[in-house]
Design a protein around this motif. Structure first.
Motif, PDB file in Angstrom:
ATOM      1  N   GLN A 197       0.832  -1.208   0.000  1.00  0.00           N
ATOM      2  CA  GLN A 197       0.000   0.000   0.000  1.00  0.00           C
ATOM      3  C   GLN A 197       0.866   1.257   0.000  1.00  0.00           C
ATOM      4  O   GLN A 197       0.568   2.239  -0.691  1.00  0.00           O
ATOM      5  CB  GLN A 197      -0.916   0.011   1.218  1.00  0.00           C
ATOM      6  CG  GLN A 197      -1.938  -1.106   1.267  1.00  0.00           C
ATOM      7  CD  GLN A 197      -2.755  -1.019   2.551  1.00  0.00           C
ATOM      8  OE1 GLN A 197      -3.415  -0.027   2.826  1.00  0.00           O
ATOM      9  NE2 GLN A 197      -2.708  -2.067   3.359  1.00  0.00           N
ATOM     10  N   PHE A 198       1.924   1.208   0.797  1.00  0.00           N
ATOM     11  CA  PHE A 198       2.791   2.382   0.912  1.00  0.00           C
ATOM     12  C   PHE A 198       3.490   2.650  -0.416  1.00  0.00           C
ATOM     13  O   PHE A 198       3.538   3.801  -0.886  1.00  0.00           O
ATOM     14  CB  PHE A 198       3.823   2.167   2.017  1.00  0.00           C
ATOM     15  CG  PHE A 198       4.595   3.403   2.385  1.00  0.00           C
ATOM     16  CD1 PHE A 198       4.179   4.213   3.425  1.00  0.00           C
ATOM     17  CD2 PHE A 198       5.737   3.767   1.670  1.00  0.00           C
ATOM     18  CE1 PHE A 198       4.887   5.360   3.763  1.00  0.00           C
ATOM     19  CE2 PHE A 198       6.444   4.911   1.995  1.00  0.00           C
ATOM     20  CZ  PHE A 198       6.014   5.712   3.041  1.00  0.00           C
ATOM     21  N   ARG A 199       4.027   1.607  -1.043  1.00  0.00           N
ATOM     22  CA  ARG A 199       4.745   1.792  -2.312  1.00  0.00           C
ATOM     23  C   ARG A 199       3.803   2.310  -3.400  1.00  0.00           C
ATOM     24  O   ARG A 199       4.213   3.080  -4.268  1.00  0.00           O
ATOM     25  CB  ARG A 199       5.393   0.481  -2.746  1.00  0.00           C
ATOM     26  CG  ARG A 199       6.578   0.066  -1.882  1.00  0.00           C
ATOM     27  CD  ARG A 199       7.341  -1.094  -2.495  1.00  0.00           C
ATOM     28  NE  ARG A 199       8.498  -1.454  -1.692  1.00  0.00           N
ATOM     29  CZ  ARG A 199       8.532  -2.467  -0.836  1.00  0.00           C
ATOM     30  NH1 ARG A 199       7.435  -3.237  -0.688  1.00  0.00           N
ATOM     31  NH2 ARG A 199       9.604  -2.736  -0.136  1.00  0.00           N
ATOM     32  N   THR A 200       2.558   1.865  -3.368  1.00  0.00           N
ATOM     33  CA  THR A 200       1.591   2.335  -4.359  1.00  0.00           C
ATOM     34  C   THR A 200       1.314   3.824  -4.202  1.00  0.00           C
ATOM     35  O   THR A 200       1.254   4.579  -5.180  1.00  0.00           O
ATOM     36  CB  THR A 200       0.280   1.543  -4.236  1.00  0.00           C
ATOM     37  OG1 THR A 200       0.536   0.158  -4.500  1.00  0.00           O
ATOM     38  CG2 THR A 200      -0.762   2.052  -5.221  1.00  0.00           C
ATOM     39  N   VAL A 248       9.425   7.124  -2.404  1.00  0.00           N
ATOM     40  CA  VAL A 248      10.100   6.897  -1.118  1.00  0.00           C
ATOM     41  C   VAL A 248      10.894   5.589  -1.194  1.00  0.00           C
ATOM     42  O   VAL A 248      10.413   4.587  -1.731  1.00  0.00           O
ATOM     43  CB  VAL A 248       9.087   6.825   0.037  1.00  0.00           C
ATOM     44  CG1 VAL A 248       9.798   6.527   1.359  1.00  0.00           C
ATOM     45  CG2 VAL A 248       8.307   8.130   0.134  1.00  0.00           C
ATOM     46  N   LYS A 249      12.095   5.595  -0.677  1.00  0.00           N
ATOM     47  CA  LYS A 249      12.944   4.395  -0.684  1.00  0.00           C
ATOM     48  C   LYS A 249      12.565   3.513   0.511  1.00  0.00           C
ATOM     49  O   LYS A 249      13.227   3.509   1.547  1.00  0.00           O
ATOM     50  CB  LYS A 249      14.422   4.784  -0.617  1.00  0.00           C
ATOM     51  CG  LYS A 249      14.888   5.610  -1.822  1.00  0.00           C
ATOM     52  CD  LYS A 249      16.346   6.027  -1.665  1.00  0.00           C
ATOM     53  CE  LYS A 249      16.821   6.862  -2.855  1.00  0.00           C
ATOM     54  NZ  LYS A 249      18.223   7.329  -2.671  1.00  0.00           N
ATOM     55  N   LEU A 250      11.481   2.763   0.360  1.00  0.00           N
ATOM     56  CA  LEU A 250      10.945   1.969   1.464  1.00  0.00           C
ATOM     57  C   LEU A 250      11.799   0.735   1.712  1.00  0.00           C
ATOM     58  O   LEU A 250      12.133  -0.004   0.785  1.00  0.00           O
ATOM     59  CB  LEU A 250       9.509   1.554   1.155  1.00  0.00           C
ATOM     60  CG  LEU A 250       8.758   0.878   2.301  1.00  0.00           C
ATOM     61  CD1 LEU A 250       8.516   1.872   3.440  1.00  0.00           C
ATOM     62  CD2 LEU A 250       7.432   0.306   1.810  1.00  0.00           C
ATOM     63  N   HIS A 284      -3.149  -8.120  -8.728  1.00  0.00           N
ATOM     64  CA  HIS A 284      -2.561  -7.357  -9.827  1.00  0.00           C
ATOM     65  C   HIS A 284      -3.398  -7.398 -11.107  1.00  0.00           C
ATOM     66  O   HIS A 284      -3.182  -6.616 -12.022  1.00  0.00           O
ATOM     67  CB  HIS A 284      -1.149  -7.869 -10.121  1.00  0.00           C
ATOM     68  CG  HIS A 284      -1.050  -9.372 -10.147  1.00  0.00           C
ATOM     69  ND1 HIS A 284      -1.609 -10.138 -11.144  1.00  0.00           N
ATOM     70  CD2 HIS A 284      -0.478 -10.233  -9.267  1.00  0.00           C
ATOM     71  CE1 HIS A 284      -1.363 -11.419 -10.893  1.00  0.00           C
ATOM     72  NE2 HIS A 284      -0.697 -11.504  -9.750  1.00  0.00           N
ATOM     73  N   GLY A 285      -4.353  -8.335 -11.209  1.00  0.00           N
ATOM     74  CA  GLY A 285      -5.249  -8.376 -12.359  1.00  0.00           C
ATOM     75  C   GLY A 285      -4.768  -9.190 -13.547  1.00  0.00           C
ATOM     76  O   GLY A 285      -5.499  -9.307 -14.538  1.00  0.00           O
ATOM     77  N   ASP A 286      -3.578  -9.771 -13.475  1.00  0.00           N
ATOM     78  CA  ASP A 286      -3.075 -10.610 -14.569  1.00  0.00           C
ATOM     79  C   ASP A 286      -3.470 -12.058 -14.282  1.00  0.00           C
ATOM     80  O   ASP A 286      -2.833 -12.743 -13.487  1.00  0.00           O
ATOM     81  CB  ASP A 286      -1.554 -10.480 -14.685  1.00  0.00           C
ATOM     82  CG  ASP A 286      -0.998 -11.113 -15.956  1.00  0.00           C
ATOM     83  OD1 ASP A 286      -1.545 -12.146 -16.388  1.00  0.00           O
ATOM     84  OD2 ASP A 286      -0.017 -10.579 -16.496  1.00  0.00           O
ATOM     85  N   ALA A 304       6.316  -7.862  -8.784  1.00  0.00           N
ATOM     86  CA  ALA A 304       7.486  -7.080  -8.356  1.00  0.00           C
ATOM     87  C   ALA A 304       8.673  -7.967  -8.014  1.00  0.00           C
ATOM     88  O   ALA A 304       9.602  -7.535  -7.335  1.00  0.00           O
ATOM     89  CB  ALA A 304       7.155  -6.169  -7.178  1.00  0.00           C
ATOM     90  N   MET A 305       8.635  -9.223  -8.468  1.00  0.00           N
ATOM     91  CA  MET A 305       9.737 -10.164  -8.274  1.00  0.00           C
ATOM     92  C   MET A 305       9.968 -10.955  -9.555  1.00  0.00           C
ATOM     93  O   MET A 305       9.037 -11.136 -10.350  1.00  0.00           O
ATOM     94  CB  MET A 305       9.425 -11.169  -7.153  1.00  0.00           C
ATOM     95  CG  MET A 305       9.349 -10.617  -5.770  1.00  0.00           C
ATOM     96  SD  MET A 305       9.055 -11.958  -4.576  1.00  0.00           S
ATOM     97  CE  MET A 305       9.139 -11.030  -3.054  1.00  0.00           C
TER      98      MET A 305
END
Length: 329
Positions: free
Chosen positions: A140-143, A148-150, A216-218, A261-262
């Motif tokens: 949620q934060f990255r979205t 920001v470099k989380l 992600h919808g894929d 994201a991986m």
């Protein structure tokens, strides 16, 4: 009888609806204890004040540990607690963000714990800077704040004028960091020993669980994710994954990375290590047996990967987290 020394500094805590009260009150108690140890060593205590948003748009003290001082002092550090339910949206965050920006411009240090990082990030002051929050909120934060470099592996990130701490009970680590900064290491160690808190430093990745992205919808990639979960990542190549959805391997890798994201290999590694953690917690199997059971023939390579992803060796992880009722293989 000598008078109590005046506070050396002040920490202001921003209260907002449904914020984490255990953090706010716990930190207040910790600072009071640290202050007493400071006095015992011939130093000064700290002042903790609590601030709430007012109908006129400003903020006012609702309580503090030195009310006799009135408004004679202002916090050098402003702290935003997290919230147990519901991350503040942009509209709710706005008045707090404006207040924090003004305080920062006047030279104050800003700090957050857990989901409080969302309010802190709403200021824009975290842009391009390292920060942490509860690992549960990472996606949620990255979205919301992609600039920001989380780093959710870390419990506390002290970036000088901005300090962020991880989830929930990370306020204890944050509190010790503030005590160390304001009253020194001797008082910090005394406080940690009194409260039975490990002052050596922790990492969130010791506790965080792998939470794969599934929204992600894929649909093709989601199908592969479910297939991987059923097989627990054992002995699976990228080619086998791509074949499950009749996709060319390079296209599959590109879409998998975009969705999760991986890379596929990183994803499988996380699945395997998650299963290995369960074995370490709930069985008495040897590390070599566990490595083999989750798909690693080379136990040394497994140990190296486990330490990189978890931050502890398999043996240390078992020592800290094994259930008392762990069963033999």
């Amino acid at each position: 009888m000598p008078a109590t020394p005046l506070p050396k500094a002040e920490i202001g805590i921003l209260f907002y609806p449904r914020c984490q009260l255990s953090m706010a009150y716990g930190l207040t108690d910790m600072i009071a204890i640290a202050g007493q140890f400071s006095i015992d060593h011939g130093g000064q205590p700290l002042r903790v004040s609590r601030w709430e948003h007012q109908p006129d748009g400003g903020f006012a003290r609702s309580h503090d540990t030195h009310p006799e001082l009135g408004d004679a002092t202002r916090p050098e550090i402003w702290l935003v607690p997290g919230r147990l339910t519901g991350i503040p949206d942009a509209q709710e965050a706005a008045p707090y963000a404006r207040w924090l920006v003004d305080r920062h411009a006047q030279g104050a240090t800003l700090a957050s714990n857990c989901g409080g990082a969302f309010l802190l990030a709403a200021t824009g002051l975290l842009s391009g800077r390292p920060a942490t929050t509860h690992w549960w909120f990472a996606d949620q934060f990255r979205t919301r704040f992609p600039d920001v470099k989380l780093d959710c592996d870390r419990i506390v990130i002290d970036d000088g004028d901005i300090i962020t701490a991880g989830g929930l009970m990370a306020w204890t680590d944050l509190g010790l960091r503030l005590v160390d900064r304001l009253l020194g290491p001797t008082v910090m160690l005394d406080t940690a020993k009194f409260l039975l808190i490990d002052s050596a430093g922790r990492e969130q990745k010791h506790f965080a669980r792998f939470m794969p992205r599934l929204t992600h919808g894929d649909e093709a990639i989601l199908k592969v994710q479910h297939w991987l979960a059923a097989r627990e990542g054992k002995a699976i190549s990228v080619g086998e994954m791509a074949a499950q959805v009749s996709m060319e391997e390079r296209t599959f890798q590109r879409r998998f990375k975009a969705a999760t994201a991986m890379t596929p290999i990183e994803y499988v590694q996380h699945l395997r290590i998650t299963k290995a953690r369960e074995h370490l917690e709930f069985t008495r199997r040897t590390v070599d047996q566990i490595a083999w059971s989750v798909g690693y023939e080379d136990a040394a390579a497994f140990r190296k990967l486990f330490h990189r992803l978890v931050g502890l060796s398999p043996g240390d992880y078992r020592s800290r987290f094994a259930a008392p009722t762990a069963q033999a293989a």
